[in-house]
Design a protein around this motif. Structure first.
Motif, PDB file in Angstrom:
ATOM      1  N   LEU A 125     -10.847   7.890 -13.968  1.00 57.40           N
ATOM      2  CA  LEU A 125      -9.112   6.827 -13.904  1.00 57.40           C
ATOM      3  C   LEU A 125      -8.892   7.479 -12.899  1.00 57.40           C
ATOM      4  N   GLY A 126      -8.791   9.156 -11.920  1.00 55.92           N
ATOM      5  CA  GLY A 126      -8.219   8.713 -10.593  1.00 55.92           C
ATOM      6  C   GLY A 126      -8.129   8.714  -9.987  1.00 55.92           C
ATOM      7  N   PHE A 127      -9.419   7.877  -9.423  1.00 56.93           N
ATOM      8  CA  PHE A 127     -10.151   7.258  -8.345  1.00 56.93           C
ATOM      9  C   PHE A 127      -9.153   5.839  -8.878  1.00 56.93           C
ATOM     10  N   LEU A 128      -9.255   5.491  -9.961  1.00 55.31           N
ATOM     11  CA  LEU A 128      -8.148   3.684 -10.204  1.00 55.31           C
ATOM     12  C   LEU A 128      -7.087   4.408  -8.927  1.00 55.31           C
ATOM     13  N   ALA A 129      -6.322   4.920 -10.348  1.00 55.27           N
ATOM     14  CA  ALA A 129      -5.334   5.640  -9.908  1.00 55.27           C
ATOM     15  C   ALA A 129      -4.515   5.576  -8.113  1.00 55.27           C
ATOM     16  N   TYR A 130      -5.646   6.063  -7.608  1.00 61.58           N
ATOM     17  CA  TYR A 130      -5.657   6.473  -6.314  1.00 61.58           C
ATOM     18  C   TYR A 130      -5.552   5.061  -5.667  1.00 61.58           C
ATOM     19  N   ARG A 131      -6.734   4.291  -5.916  1.00 58.54           N
ATOM     20  CA  ARG A 131      -6.912   3.128  -5.476  1.00 58.54           C
ATOM     21  C   ARG A 131      -6.281   2.459  -5.431  1.00 58.54           C
ATOM     22  N   SER A 132      -5.415   2.377  -6.684  1.00 64.78           N
ATOM     23  CA  SER A 132      -4.399   1.387  -6.636  1.00 64.78           C
ATOM     24  C   SER A 132      -2.849   2.068  -5.669  1.00 64.78           C
ATOM     25  N   PHE A 133      -2.818   3.381  -5.661  1.00 65.02           N
ATOM     26  CA  PHE A 133      -1.637   3.048  -4.988  1.00 65.02           C
ATOM     27  C   PHE A 133      -1.433   2.989  -3.602  1.00 65.02           C
ATOM     28  N   ARG A 134      -3.009   3.578  -3.567  1.00 66.05           N
ATOM     29  CA  ARG A 134      -2.814   3.283  -1.594  1.00 66.05           C
ATOM     30  C   ARG A 134      -3.462   1.369  -1.287  1.00 66.05           C
ATOM     31  N   LYS A 135      -4.559   0.558  -2.241  1.00 61.81           N
ATOM     32  CA  LYS A 135      -4.645  -0.900  -2.474  1.00 61.81           C
ATOM     33  C   LYS A 135      -3.488  -2.157  -2.532  1.00 61.81           C
ATOM     34  N   GLY A 136      -2.800  -1.524  -3.436  1.00 65.76           N
ATOM     35  CA  GLY A 136      -2.230  -2.440  -4.847  1.00 65.76           C
ATOM     36  C   GLY A 136      -3.993  -3.560  -5.580  1.00 65.76           C
ATOM     37  N   ASN A 137      -3.824  -3.677  -6.371  1.00 61.25           N
ATOM     38  CA  ASN A 137      -4.534  -5.078  -7.240  1.00 61.25           C
ATOM     39  C   ASN A 137      -4.780  -5.924  -6.447  1.00 61.25           C
ATOM     40  N   LEU A 138      -4.355  -6.686  -6.095  1.00 58.05           N
ATOM     41  CA  LEU A 138      -4.356  -7.926  -5.877  1.00 58.05           C
ATOM     42  C   LEU A 138      -5.102  -7.450  -4.011  1.00 58.05           C
ATOM     43  N   THR A 139      -6.940  -8.324  -4.015  1.00 60.17           N
ATOM     44  CA  THR A 139      -7.605  -8.708  -2.693  1.00 60.17           C
ATOM     45  C   THR A 139      -7.200  -9.247  -1.977  1.00 60.17           C
TER      46      THR A 139
ATOM     47  N   PRO B  61       1.194  -0.802   0.369  1.00 57.13           N
ATOM     48  CA  PRO B  61       0.016  -0.245   0.216  1.00 57.13           C
ATOM     49  C   PRO B  61       0.680   1.096  -0.068  1.00 57.13           C
ATOM     50  N   ASN B  62       0.389   2.501  -0.330  1.00 59.30           N
ATOM     51  CA  ASN B  62       1.033   4.003  -0.764  1.00 59.30           C
ATOM     52  C   ASN B  62       1.802   3.196  -0.581  1.00 59.30           C
ATOM     53  N   THR B  63       2.129   3.477  -2.604  1.00 55.75           N
ATOM     54  CA  THR B  63       3.469   3.394  -3.042  1.00 55.75           C
ATOM     55  C   THR B  63       2.978   3.563  -5.051  1.00 55.75           C
ATOM     56  N   PHE B  64       3.389   3.755  -5.430  1.00 58.07           N
ATOM     57  CA  PHE B  64       3.867   3.824  -6.607  1.00 58.07           C
ATOM     58  C   PHE B  64       3.609   2.857  -7.443  1.00 58.07           C
ATOM     59  N   LYS B  65       3.157   1.724  -8.358  1.00 57.17           N
ATOM     60  CA  LYS B  65       2.901   0.500  -8.997  1.00 57.17           C
ATOM     61  C   LYS B  65       3.012   1.039 -10.166  1.00 57.17           C
ATOM     62  N   LEU B  66       2.832  -0.122 -10.595  1.00 61.25           N
ATOM     63  CA  LEU B  66       3.027  -0.562 -12.162  1.00 61.25           C
ATOM     64  C   LEU B  66       1.286   0.443 -12.138  1.00 61.25           C
ATOM     65  N   SER B  67       0.477  -0.192 -12.373  1.00 60.50           N
ATOM     66  CA  SER B  67      -1.064  -0.426 -12.260  1.00 60.50           C
ATOM     67  C   SER B  67      -1.070   1.173 -11.798  1.00 60.50           C
ATOM     68  N   THR B  68      -0.836   2.040 -11.289  1.00 61.57           N
ATOM     69  CA  THR B  68      -1.132   3.549 -11.066  1.00 61.57           C
ATOM     70  C   THR B  68      -0.983   4.274 -12.426  1.00 61.57           C
ATOM     71  N   LEU B  69       0.912   4.056 -12.554  1.00 58.52           N
ATOM     72  CA  LEU B  69       1.588   4.297 -13.566  1.00 58.52           C
ATOM     73  C   LEU B  69       0.470   4.676 -14.809  1.00 58.52           C
ATOM     74  N   LEU B  70       0.384   3.541 -14.625  1.00 58.95           N
ATOM     75  CA  LEU B  70      -0.801   3.031 -16.580  1.00 58.95           C
ATOM     76  C   LEU B  70      -1.881   3.704 -15.982  1.00 58.95           C
ATOM     77  N   TYR B  71      -2.876   3.693 -14.807  1.00 54.75           N
ATOM     78  CA  TYR B  71      -3.846   4.985 -14.930  1.00 54.75           C
ATOM     79  C   TYR B  71      -3.513   5.906 -15.150  1.00 54.75           C
ATOM     80  N   VAL B  72      -2.465   6.705 -14.227  1.00 51.25           N
ATOM     81  CA  VAL B  72      -1.846   8.270 -14.411  1.00 51.25           C
ATOM     82  C   VAL B  72      -1.784   8.819 -15.617  1.00 51.25           C
ATOM     83  N   THR B  73      -1.034   7.664 -16.658  1.00 50.97           N
ATOM     84  CA  THR B  73      -0.501   7.564 -17.782  1.00 50.97           C
ATOM     85  C   THR B  73      -2.419   7.524 -18.804  1.00 50.97           C
TER      86      THR B  73
END
Length: 196
Positions: A47-61, A2-14
């Motif tokens: 897309l901002g919501f999805l980027a924030y969610r990826s940053f906070r929680k990651g993609n894995l449940t 959590p709370n880190t930039f991941k590849l998914s976060t970068l993809l959502y921001v792009t």
């Protein structure tokens, strides 16, 4: 993590940056004609919501323990990443429906909507004016019925050719003040019309 930039976060921001440019040709093909700013206003929050969610929680449940054989199997409500896609899909559907409603004039927004001119109208004197889809214009007064031609030039001008009437062909300005109120001005045919 959590709370880190991941590849998914970068993809959502792009995607948030490039989505309006990608959607503009699609918008024109669907005849919504939404501009870059309009598309950005609608795509950036999703897309901002999805980027924030990826940053906070990651993609894995979180791992869920497997149900025992004796426990009944129940359908789980969408959670985590699935819920994000449902929200994004609902937002995109709302954008498309709103854009279609505004573009066609069914959802009237002054200065943005473009209701179809085709239809029958009445002016303050009681005369009936009908703009047909084939470009024919029919004017019915208490004394006579005249036919002519009309054509829409752009979002603010219409050409009127009166045909057998004594007036010459003219270019008139037009605008809708509501879906039913139509005004012709800057020509000899100036009138405030109400859709029937």
């Amino acid at each position: 993590m959590p709370n880190t930039f991941k590849l998914s976060t970068l993809l959502y921001v792009t995607a948030m940056v490039v989505a309006p440019f990608i959607l503009m040709p699609l918008s024109d093909m669907m005849r919504l004609n939404l501009n870059h700013l309009g598309l950005a206003i609608f795509t950036t929050p999703v897309l901002g919501f999805l980027a924030y969610r990826s940053f906070r929680k990651g993609n894995l449940t979180a791992a869920v323990p497997a149900p025992t054989e004796t426990a009944p199997v129940a359908r789980a409500a969408p959670t985590g990443f699935g819920r994000s896609w449902i929200i994004a899909g609902a937002a995109i559907l709302a954008v498309v429906l709103t854009g279609y409603g505004v573009r066609t004039g069914y959802l009237f927004v002054p200065g943005v909507s473009a209701p179809p001119i085709e239809g029958a109208y009445r002016d303050a004197a009681g005369s009936k004016i009908e703009f047909l889809g084939d470009g024919t214009m029919v004017i019915t007064t208490s004394q006579s019925t005249e036919t002519g031609r009309w054509s829409r030039l752009d979002a603010t001008r219409v050409r009127i050719e009166p045909g057998s009437m004594s007036l010459l062909a003219q270019v008139c300005g037009y605008r809708f003040t509501s879906r039913a109120a139509f005004t012709l001005d800057n020509c000899d045919f100036r009138a405030a019309l109400t859709r029937l």
